[in-house]
Write a protein that holds these residues in place. Structure first.
Motif: not given
Length: 487
Positions: A280-304
């Motif tokens: 919850p703390t990390e989610l509150l600090q994220s500027q764009a939740v979906a982008v943060t999710f993509g960077d952590r899970v979909l890298y190197p295809a996080s640009w999607v």
């Protein structure tokens, strides 16, 4: 022989002419699939991808956060079912406008159209296009914030493009809506499937003791609902185009029953997916939740993620433009706006003047540096009119008993939704008083000045100005009043 052939040719021409539409009016070109896409495409915009932290910031813990998202979906569905009864009972486009007109008369209807046309709809359109612009600009300005001028110019270009598409063709705008809805459902599916896989792999730590430390109050619950319902806004959009819906008695409730629960399930599963990789703390600090999710899970295809979020926002903007243009069209037809705004394009059979007017107002809202203060109080004004509209449904059960009701919801549903609307309007004012709520009410009431000057009394000098302007715009845009016989 010559006379026979000429006579036959004349009869053929008459038969061809008889098959052509004799009136210039909105055409029924929106089917069930397109209706579902308008609901889903308009509701799922940038909100669920960027700021679910707004709900979490008020609930503080995971459990109540997920409950609020589910409750908002249920409330949106119940509200939409009430609107389905209204939409099949009063088969006019324009959403709340014709319902308020029928239930309470012209003044509440005018105040709704005034508030919607001048603030709620265009500011929402502008914010969605600004969100789209920021996501498109981000890859070109890696590591720094894109220049404000570039973002605003691109947003204005997006408004111009969407307005043009909607003014040109109902069918084209429906195709565009269907495409972008499909595109946004792809990224929704990617996030949900990734989250379910992570959940199956045992990433459940953030769901343990999910109610521990919860400190809720009436004010925080109402504000959490405000933020959640902002993401669901658009649940009533199909009522704005009832006159263009094929078989509305069947397709309107079907689209609602399929579309909104689909969005609710998607929202809950996406929030679960976010919590599988963020505390919850990390989610509150994220500027764009979906982008943060993509960077952590979909890298190197996080640009999607930013690409499909851009698709999502442009699809939401298209759906908003499609439906809001019909509200302006109906207000013009009822004499509450310039008459030319109710005219139909002769060639395109679209409410082109209303759509263009809407695009111009939305573009003006891009110019100021910050209009978030208006958007923050969107829900206050919106639920004030939602509550009035559904109260009108209850009133008409007694005052308009003779009206045919192809769909009739149980009376406890509109009563429940009306009571919740009262709570949503009053709770934030009581718990956290702010001058902005007073400003919002004063702006709504300021519409009365224009109503009495230009609509009720119809001063002669206003007519002298409006008539030549209407005539010039009619010739320039090749538009005619609805139901006018074609030459």
């Amino acid at each position: 022989m010559g006379e026979t052939s000429l006579r036959k040719r004349g009869e053929d021409e008459k038969s061809i002419q008889s098959n052509e539409p004799k009136t210039t009016s909105l055409q029924k070109e929106v089917g069930l699939v397109s209706g579902i896409c308008i609901i889903v495409g308009t509701i799922i915009g940038s909100g669920i991808f960027i700021s679910p932290k707004s709900v979490l910031s008020n609930t503080e813990t995971v459990g109540p956060c997920l409950i609020i998202w589910a409750a908002c979906g249920i409330l949106a569905t119940l509200g939409a079912l009430c609107f389905a009864e209204l939409g099949t009972m009063i088969t006019k486009s324009g959403g709340e406008y014709p319902y308020l007109m029928e239930a309470f008369g012209p003044i509440p209807a005018y105040l709704f159209s005034w508030t919607s046309l001048m603030v709620m709809k265009p500011s929402s359109f502008a914010i969605i296009c600004l969100s789209f612009s920021e996501y498109v600009c981000a890859p070109f300005y890696s590591g720094c914030k894109p220049p404000e001028t570039v973002v605003k110019c691109l947003a204005a270009a997006a408004i111009m493009l969407i307005t043009t598409v909607n003014a040109l063709s109902v069918r084209l705008s429906s195709y565009v809506q269907n495409f972008f809805t499909a595109a946004k459902l792809v990224i929704v599916a990617i996030i949900i499937i990734s989250g379910l896989i992570l959940l199956a792999q045992g990433n459940t730590k953030n769901f343990e003791n999910s109610f521990e430390g919860t400190k809720l109050s009436v004010g925080t619950i109402s504000l959490a609902f405000y933020n959640g319902l902002w993401a669901y806004d658009g649940w009533n959009q199909l009522n704005y185009i009832t006159e263009e819906l094929k078989d509305p008695f069947r397709n309107l409730p079907r689209a609602i029953v399929i579309g909104i629960p689909l969005v609710t399930v998607c929202y809950i599963l996406m929030n679960i997916a976010y919590f599988t990789v963020m505390t919850p703390t990390e989610l509150l600090q994220s500027q764009a939740v979906a982008v943060t999710f993509g960077d952590r899970v979909l890298y190197p295809a996080s640009w999607v993620v930013p690409l499909f979020v851009a698709f999502s926002t442009i699809g939401a903007a298209n759906g908003t433009c499609f439906t809001a243009g019909r509200l302006i069209y109906v207000a013009g037809r009822e004499g509450h706006m310039l008459k030319v705004l109710s005219y139909i394009s002769v060639r395109r059979l679209t409410p082109a003047p209303a759509i263009i007017f809407y695009g111009i107002i939305a573009t003006i809202y891009i110019i100021p540096g910050d209009i978030n203060s208006l958007v923050n109080y969107f829900s206050f004004a919106a639920w004030l009119f939602y509550g009035m509209t559904i109260l009108g449904l209850i009133v008409m059960r007694f005052t308009k008993k003779d009206l045919e009701r192809p769909i009739k919801v149980p009376i406890f549903i509109p009563i429940l939704v009306t009571l919740i609307s009262v709570f949503l309007v009053l709770a934030p004012i009581i718990s956290r008083p702010a001058w902005e709520y007073l400003y919002c009410v004063l702006f709504i009431l300021s519409g009365l000045i224009f109503y009495f000057l230009f609509v009720y009394y119809k001063f002669g000098w206003a007519q002298k100005i409006s008539k030549p302007v209407t005539m010039y715009l009619q010739m320039l845009m090749e538009v005619v009043p609805p139901e006018k016989e074609t030459e």
